[in-house]
Design a protein around this motif. Sequence first.
Motif, PDB file in Angstrom:
ATOM      1  N   PRO A  99      40.216 -13.308 -14.776  1.00  0.00           N
ATOM      2  CA  PRO A  99      40.453 -11.857 -14.677  1.00  0.00           C
ATOM      3  C   PRO A  99      41.167 -11.452 -13.384  1.00  0.00           C
ATOM      4  N   GLU A 100      40.829 -12.108 -12.275  1.00  0.00           N
ATOM      5  CA  GLU A 100      41.440 -11.744 -10.984  1.00  0.00           C
ATOM      6  C   GLU A 100      42.950 -11.961 -10.983  1.00  0.00           C
ATOM      7  N   LEU A 101      43.430 -12.832 -11.872  1.00  0.00           N
ATOM      8  CA  LEU A 101      44.868 -13.109 -11.923  1.00  0.00           C
ATOM      9  C   LEU A 101      45.533 -12.407 -13.104  1.00  0.00           C
ATOM     10  N   GLY A 102      44.778 -11.549 -13.793  1.00  0.00           N
ATOM     11  CA  GLY A 102      45.364 -10.724 -14.844  1.00  0.00           C
ATOM     12  C   GLY A 102      45.082 -11.176 -16.260  1.00  0.00           C
ATOM     13  N   GLY A 103      44.344 -12.274 -16.454  1.00  0.00           N
ATOM     14  CA  GLY A 103      44.042 -12.729 -17.812  1.00  0.00           C
ATOM     15  C   GLY A 103      44.272 -14.222 -17.944  1.00  0.00           C
ATOM     16  N   HIS A 104      44.892 -14.622 -19.054  1.00  0.00           N
ATOM     17  CA  HIS A 104      45.159 -16.041 -19.250  1.00  0.00           C
ATOM     18  C   HIS A 104      46.330 -16.486 -18.384  1.00  0.00           C
ATOM     19  N   VAL A 105      46.063 -17.471 -17.553  1.00  0.00           N
ATOM     20  CA  VAL A 105      47.116 -17.981 -16.662  1.00  0.00           C
ATOM     21  C   VAL A 105      47.176 -19.499 -16.789  1.00  0.00           C
ATOM     22  N   PRO A 106      48.365 -20.048 -16.561  1.00  0.00           N
ATOM     23  CA  PRO A 106      48.481 -21.503 -16.597  1.00  0.00           C
ATOM     24  C   PRO A 106      47.879 -22.109 -15.339  1.00  0.00           C
ATOM     25  N   TRP A 107      47.112 -23.159 -15.501  1.00  0.00           N
ATOM     26  CA  TRP A 107      46.697 -23.888 -14.313  1.00  0.00           C
ATOM     27  C   TRP A 107      47.962 -24.430 -13.628  1.00  0.00           C
ATOM     28  N   HIS A 108      47.976 -24.364 -12.297  1.00  0.00           N
ATOM     29  CA  HIS A 108      49.107 -24.959 -11.574  1.00  0.00           C
ATOM     30  C   HIS A 108      48.628 -25.469 -10.238  1.00  0.00           C
ATOM     31  N   ASP A 109      49.313 -26.488  -9.733  1.00  0.00           N
ATOM     32  CA  ASP A 109      48.922 -27.036  -8.438  1.00  0.00           C
ATOM     33  C   ASP A 109      49.643 -26.285  -7.318  1.00  0.00           C
ATOM     34  N   GLU A 110      49.476 -26.758  -6.097  1.00  0.00           N
ATOM     35  CA  GLU A 110      50.063 -25.994  -4.981  1.00  0.00           C
ATOM     36  C   GLU A 110      51.588 -26.144  -4.919  1.00  0.00           C
ATOM     37  N   HIS A 111      52.135 -27.002  -5.771  1.00  0.00           N
ATOM     38  CA  HIS A 111      53.592 -27.089  -5.900  1.00  0.00           C
ATOM     39  C   HIS A 111      54.086 -26.236  -7.061  1.00  0.00           C
ATOM     40  N   GLN A 112      53.212 -25.425  -7.622  1.00  0.00           N
ATOM     41  CA  GLN A 112      53.489 -24.540  -8.761  1.00  0.00           C
ATOM     42  C   GLN A 112      53.747 -25.324 -10.044  1.00  0.00           C
ATOM     43  N   GLN A 113      53.342 -26.604 -10.076  1.00  0.00           N
ATOM     44  CA  GLN A 113      53.542 -27.394 -11.283  1.00  0.00           C
ATOM     45  C   GLN A 113      52.345 -27.193 -12.224  1.00  0.00           C
TER      46      GLN A 113
END
Lengths: 199, 367
Positions: free
Chosen positions: B273-287
Motif C-alpha cells: 500500500p505504501e507504494l501505491g498497490g501492486h508493485v514489481p519487486w526490484h533490487d537496488e539496481h532497479q532490476q
Amino acid sequence: MRDDASAAGAVKAGGRGDTPAAGAVGAGPVTRQLRKTGLPAVEDLAQVMPPEEVRRRGPVAVFECFERIPCDPCCWSCQRGAVKPFGDINDLPEVDWERCNGCGLCVAACPGLAIFVVHEAYTDTTSLIKLPYEFLPLPEVGQLVGALDREGTRVGEARVVRVHKQREKMGTPVVWIEVERDLAHVVRNVTVAGGEQGE
Amino acid sequence: MLNPQVMVVGAGPAGMSAALAAADCGVKVLLVDFFSEPGGQLVKQTHKFFGSRGEHAGVRGIEIARLLGEKVRTHLGVELLLDTQVLGYYPDGVLTMERTVDGESEYLKARPRRLVVCAGASEKPLAFPGNDLPGVYGAGAVQTLMNVHGVMPGRRAVMVGAGNIGLIISYQLRQARVEVAAVVEAAPVIGGYAVHASKIRRLGVPILTSHSVKEAHGERELEGVTVWRVDERWQGIPGSERHFEADVLCLAVGLSPLAELLWQAGCRMAYVPELGGHVPWHDEHQQTSVPGIFVAGDAAGVEEASSAMVTGRMAGLAAAASLGSCPHYRELAGEARAQLEALRAGPPGEKIRKGLARLEEVARRAG
C-alpha cells in the motif's frame, strides 16, 4: 494576527540559546495546527522569527519553512552565504543573520514560496514586505492592493513599491509592498484588482 | 522487428533519465511514449520542484520536460518513438506497439535486449453517489485541461485530497482563476508538504481534514457537492454534512503503479500500500525478478518526480552495465544511490522507506 506579533516577542523571551548571528530556522517539530490546517501556529512562527535587533536593523529574510523536506534552493540561491550549507538535503535552513541583507533572491528561488523579506522599520509608521507572487495580472508600482494574511483574509491595504520579475522567464516574481507597521508579520499575500484572487 | 539494445517504455522523468543514462554509456536506446511529446506528467507541472540541484530543484516541471525532452531528441544514441502505445509483452521477449500517425495506425514489434519499464501510474478513483456526473474529474485531467490545453475546467471547484497533488492543483486552479471552495481530506492531517498547504491557505482556500465526499449532485452535470466529517474508521458522520456549489469536483486520492507489462513478463509482484498497490519487486539496481527487465519511476512504486529521475538514471545505467557497456557503473550507481537515499531520508520519505522494506519482506516470504 496578534498571535503573529507576539510570536516575534516569543523568540526574544524564550530564546533558543542562539546568538543573534545565527538561528536554526524551524528547528522544532511541526505543530498539530500546521499539520491539520496548513496555518503555522504561534509556536511554529516563533521558531523562525529573526531576533528583534536584527529585524529592527533593516530588511531580513523570514523563512516560514517548518518541515523537513528534501529541498535546498534557498541555500545555493543566496549570494552572501547567509543560508548555511546543508549537511542533509532535508535539513531546515539555518540563517546567518549577520550576512542576510534581505535582498530577496531566496524569495524568488524557494519552490515552497515560504520565504518573505520583512523590513519592519521601513518608515516611522510602515514596514516593507517582499513576497512571492505567481498570479496575473502582476501589480504595478504605486498601485494600492489588498493586503491578505496567512488565511487569505483581507486585513488592510498595501502600496506596491516594486515588482521584481526574474531574469529567467519562469522565475517567481517578487512583489515589494508597504504596509502599516503592525501588519509586518501578518500580511503574506496581496490581491490585485482585476485579478480574482482572494476576493 | 525493432532490435534495440535497450528499450525504455514511457518518456516521463524516469524514462527520459533512463534513456539518457544508457545512451551516455554508448548503448542504442529506443524510447517509446504514447503521447505526442516527451515529458510525461512534467508537461503540466507548472510549479517549481523540490529535491536537489542535480534533479533541477527550483525549476518548474514544464521547464524540466523541455530540458530533458531536448536532450532525448538530440541524443544520437536515443531513438524517440512518440504517439506509440505499447500493447503487450510476449513470452519470447517481444513487445507489440500501436503507432498512430495522422489518424492512421500501424502495428510494430520490438525485441529489445534489455527492457526498462517507466510507465508511470494511474489515478485512483473514489466511489460515491454521483461520481459519474460530468464535472467530476481526476486531478490529472484538470491539470491537463488547464496547463496543456489552456481550458478552464469550470468556475468553482471542490478538491478531494490534501496530498501534494491535491494541494498543488488547487493552487494551479486559482492561478487559472477557478475558485476553490474547499480542499477535503479524509485523513486527520494534511498529507502533502506544509508549504503547499500554507500557499493555498494564503489564497483563502480552506482545508477540511477528517472530511470526505458524501455525494455529488446535479441534473445533467455537476452542480454541487455534499461533504461530511468522517470518524477514525473513515465512516461519514450523519448531521455533519456541508454543501458546496461547484461545477468541478477534482479527485486527488492517490496513484497506482502502471505495471501491466511487468505482470505479463512474469515479474514477481507484491501488494505494498505504501507504494501505491501492486508493485514489481526490484533490487537496488532497479532490476525486477526477471533478469534484463528493469523498472523505474512510479511504475516501481509511487513516489515523486525527483526520485523518478534518479531511479530512471539508475535503471538506465544498470541496463547498460548488464550489456557490458558501463565501465564506471559502481561509481555512477553509487552516486545515484546516495542521491536517492538523501531524497528519501526526511519525514516525507518515511512512507517510501517503509514500502521498500515491506517489498523486501514480501519477496523474502515468497522465497
